[in-house]
Design an enzyme around this catalytic site. Structure first.
Site, PDB file in Angstrom:
ATOM      1  N   GLU A  83       0.844  -1.200   0.000  1.00  5.66           N
ATOM      2  CA  GLU A  83       0.000   0.000   0.000  1.00  5.66           C
ATOM      3  C   GLU A  83       0.877   1.247   0.000  1.00  5.66           C
ATOM      4  O   GLU A  83       1.707   1.434   0.894  1.00  5.66           O
ATOM      5  CB  GLU A  83      -0.916   0.027   1.222  1.00  5.66           C
ATOM      6  CG  GLU A  83      -1.776   1.287   1.304  1.00  5.66           C
ATOM      7  CD  GLU A  83      -2.552   1.408   2.595  1.00  5.66           C
ATOM      8  OE1 GLU A  83      -2.872   2.543   2.994  1.00  5.66           O
ATOM      9  OE2 GLU A  83      -2.838   0.369   3.234  1.00  5.66           O
ATOM     10  N   ARG A 130       0.350  10.623   0.250  1.00  6.23           N
ATOM     11  CA  ARG A 130       0.752  11.698   1.163  1.00  6.23           C
ATOM     12  C   ARG A 130       1.933  12.496   0.634  1.00  6.23           C
ATOM     13  O   ARG A 130       2.407  13.408   1.317  1.00  6.23           O
ATOM     14  CB  ARG A 130       1.108  11.114   2.537  1.00  6.23           C
ATOM     15  CG  ARG A 130      -0.019  10.331   3.187  1.00  6.23           C
ATOM     16  CD  ARG A 130       0.343   9.888   4.580  1.00  6.23           C
ATOM     17  NE  ARG A 130      -0.587   8.900   5.089  1.00  6.23           N
ATOM     18  CZ  ARG A 130      -0.525   8.366   6.311  1.00  6.23           C
ATOM     19  NH1 ARG A 130       0.450   8.737   7.135  1.00  6.23           N
ATOM     20  NH2 ARG A 130      -1.408   7.470   6.691  1.00  6.23           N
ATOM     21  N   LYS A 186     -10.902  -1.770   6.827  1.00  3.07           N
ATOM     22  CA  LYS A 186      -9.704  -1.364   7.554  1.00  3.07           C
ATOM     23  C   LYS A 186     -10.157  -0.846   8.925  1.00  3.07           C
ATOM     24  O   LYS A 186     -11.132  -0.097   9.018  1.00  3.07           O
ATOM     25  CB  LYS A 186      -8.996  -0.258   6.769  1.00  3.07           C
ATOM     26  CG  LYS A 186      -7.832   0.412   7.484  1.00  3.07           C
ATOM     27  CD  LYS A 186      -7.240   1.489   6.585  1.00  3.07           C
ATOM     28  CE  LYS A 186      -6.122   2.253   7.261  1.00  3.07           C
ATOM     29  NZ  LYS A 186      -5.493   3.226   6.355  1.00  3.07           N
TER      30      LYS A 186
END
Length: 213
Positions: A45, A49, A133
């Site tokens: 993943e 950002r 999640k």
């Protein structure tokens, strides 16, 4: 929804931990992914950002055979579309909103939605989601919280992320409603910055060997 769930389940059950990574430079993308894949962690993943994140996803997807590259920190439909265009094979959000759900409905790329409360989980369950999640895991109640949910909501399974380490990961992985954990410890920022790909490969190998349950 069923087909997307199966695709996501296959990626998440392939290994005990999903590396969650912040990639600052696209030049690091391919050697980083290669080190993790060689260490046994093929599902990765990349969080959106940094300015390099989308290019990193594309480079990894194009050049690392056998890797399954996902995009994290998806906050909007625009993020979803950009990650899909870059080649992301699954999408991860820290929380959920209607914008993201609509984008997921319109896309063939599966979503792993972020949740922290039973109410959020039930709302997503109504939308057909069974894989979620749990974030931020440690701060939101940790393994005891998920254990408490396993009986009243037995058909939801989780990938806890946030504060997970090699030391506390087994507490989560032994739970019946946890399929894997997400963690950044297998690709520390300092090691990535130094280009210590051999060290990262060894961390991936250690995670695979230690956390198999």
């Amino acid at each position: 929804m069923e087909a997307k769930t199966e695709t996501l389940l296959k990626a998440l059950t392939a290994q005990p931990v999903i590396p969650v990574m912040i990639v600052e430079s696209v030049e690091h993308a391919v050697p980083l992914a290669r080190a993790l894949v060689e260490g046994g962690l093929k599902t990765l993943e990349i969080t959106l950002r940094t300015d390099a994140a989308l290019d990193a996803i594309k480079a990894m997807t194009d050049e690392i055979e056998g890797a399954v590259i996902g995009a994290g920190t998806i906050l909007s439909a625009r993020d979803y579309a950009a990650a899909e265009k870059a080649g992301a094979q699954f999408i991860v959000s820290p929380g959920i909103n209607g914008d993201i759900l609509d984008a997921a409905d319109d896309s063939d790329v599966p979503l792993l939605p972020g949740t922290a409360t039973a109410s959020e989980m039930l709302s997503l369950r109504e939308e057909g989601y069974r894989l979620m999640k749990f974030f931020p895991a440690e701060q939101a109640g940790g393994a005891p919280y998920l254990k408490a949910l396993s009986s009243p909501i037995p058909d939801i399974r989780f990938c806890p992320t946030g504060g997970i380490t090699l030391q506390n990961a087994p507490d989560y992985l032994k739970l019946p409603n946890v399929i894997c954990v997400g963690g950044s410890w297998v690709a520390p920022k300092g090691m990535v910055a130094r280009g210590d790909w051999d060290g990262i490969r060894k961390l991936a190998e250690e995670a695979c060997a230690t956390l198999r349950v």
